[in-house]
Design a protein around this motif. Structure first.
Motif, mmCIF file in Angstrom:
data_model
loop_
_atom_site.group_PDB
_atom_site.id
_atom_site.type_symbol
_atom_site.label_atom_id
_atom_site.label_comp_id
_atom_site.label_asym_id
_atom_site.label_seq_id
_atom_site.Cartn_x
_atom_site.Cartn_y
_atom_site.Cartn_z
ATOM 1 N N ILE A 193 0.871 -1.175 0.000
ATOM 2 C CA ILE A 193 0.000 0.000 0.000
ATOM 3 C C ILE A 193 0.911 1.229 0.000
ATOM 4 O O ILE A 193 1.725 1.404 0.915
ATOM 5 N N LYS A 194 0.822 2.055 -1.004
ATOM 6 C CA LYS A 194 1.725 3.193 -1.159
ATOM 7 C C LYS A 194 1.694 4.132 0.043
ATOM 8 O O LYS A 194 2.732 4.576 0.517
ATOM 9 N N LYS A 195 0.516 4.440 0.535
ATOM 10 C CA LYS A 195 0.379 5.437 1.601
ATOM 11 C C LYS A 195 1.011 4.993 2.917
ATOM 12 O O LYS A 195 1.634 5.794 3.608
ATOM 13 N N ILE A 250 -9.225 -6.150 -3.128
ATOM 14 C CA ILE A 250 -9.437 -6.422 -1.711
ATOM 15 C C ILE A 250 -8.226 -7.218 -1.254
ATOM 16 O O ILE A 250 -7.780 -8.131 -1.956
ATOM 17 N N VAL A 251 -7.696 -6.867 -0.082
ATOM 18 C CA VAL A 251 -6.506 -7.553 0.421
ATOM 19 C C VAL A 251 -6.866 -8.403 1.634
ATOM 20 O O VAL A 251 -7.795 -8.084 2.378
ATOM 21 N N ASN A 252 -6.131 -9.489 1.823
ATOM 22 C CA ASN A 252 -6.385 -10.405 2.940
ATOM 23 C C ASN A 252 -6.278 -9.715 4.289
ATOM 24 O O ASN A 252 -7.036 -10.014 5.216
ATOM 25 N N GLU A 253 -5.360 -8.787 4.422
ATOM 26 C CA GLU A 253 -5.078 -8.151 5.702
ATOM 27 C C GLU A 253 -6.161 -7.172 6.147
ATOM 28 O O GLU A 253 -6.252 -6.839 7.329
ATOM 29 N N ASN A 254 -6.972 -6.694 5.218
ATOM 30 C CA ASN A 254 -8.030 -5.733 5.550
ATOM 31 C C ASN A 254 -9.191 -5.925 4.576
ATOM 32 O O ASN A 254 -9.417 -5.096 3.693
ATOM 33 N N PHE A 257 -11.300 -1.637 0.161
ATOM 34 C CA PHE A 257 -10.768 -1.936 -1.167
ATOM 35 C C PHE A 257 -9.812 -0.831 -1.572
ATOM 36 O O PHE A 257 -9.858 0.286 -1.060
ATOM 37 N N TYR A 258 -8.930 -1.175 -2.471
ATOM 38 C CA TYR A 258 -7.914 -0.243 -2.964
ATOM 39 C C TYR A 258 -7.955 -0.232 -4.480
ATOM 40 O O TYR A 258 -8.214 -1.249 -5.103
ATOM 41 N N GLU A 273 -3.251 2.979 -5.807
ATOM 42 C CA GLU A 273 -2.920 3.026 -4.376
ATOM 43 C C GLU A 273 -1.962 1.913 -3.969
ATOM 44 O O GLU A 273 -1.491 1.878 -2.831
ATOM 45 N N LEU A 274 -1.667 1.004 -4.903
ATOM 46 C CA LEU A 274 -0.801 -0.140 -4.628
ATOM 47 C C LEU A 274 0.428 -0.102 -5.521
ATOM 48 O O LEU A 274 0.422 0.522 -6.576
#
Length: 58
Positions: free
Chosen positions: A16-18, A40-44, A48-49, A53-54
């Motif tokens: 995640i860039k931010k 959608i990522v497993n960690e959250n 969604f991103y 943003e990635l």
């Protein structure tokens, strides 16, 4: 979802860039009216991103 236009695929690692947090892509979906992919990522899974943003890990 395998598509030559999306940058990431399920199971792939990303950052995640931010926050610089490493994550694993759980699901990829094309948002037709915005003409871009969301992830959608497993960690959250409740967030969604978008592709911009990635980033790929180094």
């Amino acid at each position: 979802m395998k598509n030559s236009n999306n940058l990431f695929h399920s199971g792939e690692r990303a950052i995640i860039k931010k926050t610089k947090e490493p994550v694993t892509i759980a699901k990829c979906q094309y948002v037709k009216h915005m003409k871009k992919f969301s992830y959608i990522v497993n960690e959250n899974p409740s967030t969604f991103y978008f592709e911009e943003e990635l980033q790929k890990p180094e």
